[in-house]
Design an enzyme around this catalytic site. Structure first.
Site, short mmCIF file in Angstrom:
data_model
loop_
_atom_site.label_atom_id
_atom_site.label_comp_id
_atom_site.label_asym_id
_atom_site.label_seq_id
_atom_site.Cartn_x
_atom_site.Cartn_y
_atom_site.Cartn_z
N ARG A 188 0.84 -1.20 0.00
CA ARG A 188 0.00 0.00 0.00
C ARG A 188 0.88 1.26 0.00
NH1 ARG A 188 -4.57 -0.05 4.41
NH2 ARG A 188 -5.32 1.69 3.13
N CYS A 246 -1.17 5.78 9.25
CA CYS A 246 -1.52 4.50 8.63
C CYS A 246 -2.66 4.76 7.65
CB CYS A 246 -1.89 3.47 9.69
SG CYS A 246 -3.29 3.96 10.73
#
Length: 291
Positions: A188, A246
């Site tokens: 990611r 995050c």
């Protein structure tokens, strides 16, 4: 004060009478924050129900706390799990029995992310004594209880600001002047996949540091010395200003917890990538290079 507690140490604190507990001191308030990121599985199964899991079995006296309802505000431009309304959060903690003069121990299903979010919020809101059960309920081999708990109402009143907090501009600046850690999975960060947010990639200058690499296969945190070595290899040296983000401010809280165990204070960017990527005017970097 250590930010985590082992199952054996917690069992000693909960013993009645507890020889480990100084005379006159209170047993900890227990909060069950079991939660699962995805709302449904690919096979079409029903979403994970933390409240049902709590009713089926929990540490005796532990009160269930809903991450989405009590530890975050409604999703929107500020991210999927923005800060909750302070008054709402305080009311939820009082309803769960949280008191100013009693320590708090939080746990989840074992991953530690949800428990760390509760730990961070309580510490940020000024509670002086909060710890995460290392390894979560999976590490607990003591007695259990079923059904719902009805605790005595607490008296905790949030006093926000006890831990450092970043907004989007602060995170962008820290990526240039200190170390900004990206706690998501490496793919990611690199922008190879993005299953949730509008665009893949990372904040320019951020360093890839997946939260999963802070834990053992059993879900417990690595020893403090190993965590310190890991963060040093990522550029965290003495005096370095550190921040973490995050996807939505949950797994990053676990990274802040790991940093605390390693003796490194760190700021949390709560909005995280879900806020950053929602603004098309913010730059996005892709690939393994921070820039």
């Amino acid at each position: 004060m250590n930010a985590i507690i082992s199952a054996s140490e917690l069992a000693g604190l909960l013993a009645d009478p507890a020889p480990e507990r100084p005379a006159g001191s209170a047993a900890p308030v227990l909060l069950d924050v079991r939660w699962q990121l995805s709302t449904a599985t690919a096979s079409g199964q029903a979403p994970f129900d933390g409240r049902a899991a709590h009713a089926a079995g929990h540490l005796p006296g532990a009160v269930y706390v809903d991450l989405d309802a009590d530890l975050a505000g409604p999703p929107g431009p500020a991210g999927r799990h923005p800060l909750p309304d302070v008054e709402h959060f305080g009311a939820a903690m009082r309803a769960a029995g949280v008191r100013e003069d009693r320590p708090v121990v939080v746990y989840d299903g074992g991953q530690g992310w949800a428990a760390a979010r509760a730990w961070w919020l309580l510490r940020w809101a000024g509670h002086p004594d909060v710890r995460v059960l290392d390894g979560g309920i999976a590490a607990w081999d003591g007695p259990s209880a079923t059904g719902a708990e009805e605790p005595e109402p607490g008296d905790f009143r949030p006093r926000p600001g006890a831990l450092p907090l970043l907004d989007a501009d602060g995170a962008a600046a820290l990526a240039r002047t200190g170390v900004l850690l990206d706690a998501r999975a490496g793919e990611r960060y690199r922008g190879e996949v993005e299953p949730i947010d509008p665009v893949g990639g990372h904040i320019p200058g951020a360093v890839s540091a997946p939260t999963t690499e802070n834990a053992t296969a059993a879900g417990t945190l690595l020893p403090a010395a190993e965590l310190a070595d890991r963060f040093k290899a990522l550029g965290v040296t003495e005096g370095t200003e550190v921040g973490v983000y995050c996807g939505s401010g949950v797994s990053a809280a676990h990274q802040v917890l790991a940093l605390a165990v390693a003796g490194v204070p760190a700021a949390l960017y709560v909005g995280s990538w879900s806020e950053w990527s929602a603004d098309p005017g913010r730059p996005v970097a892709v690939g393994p290079d921070p820039q």
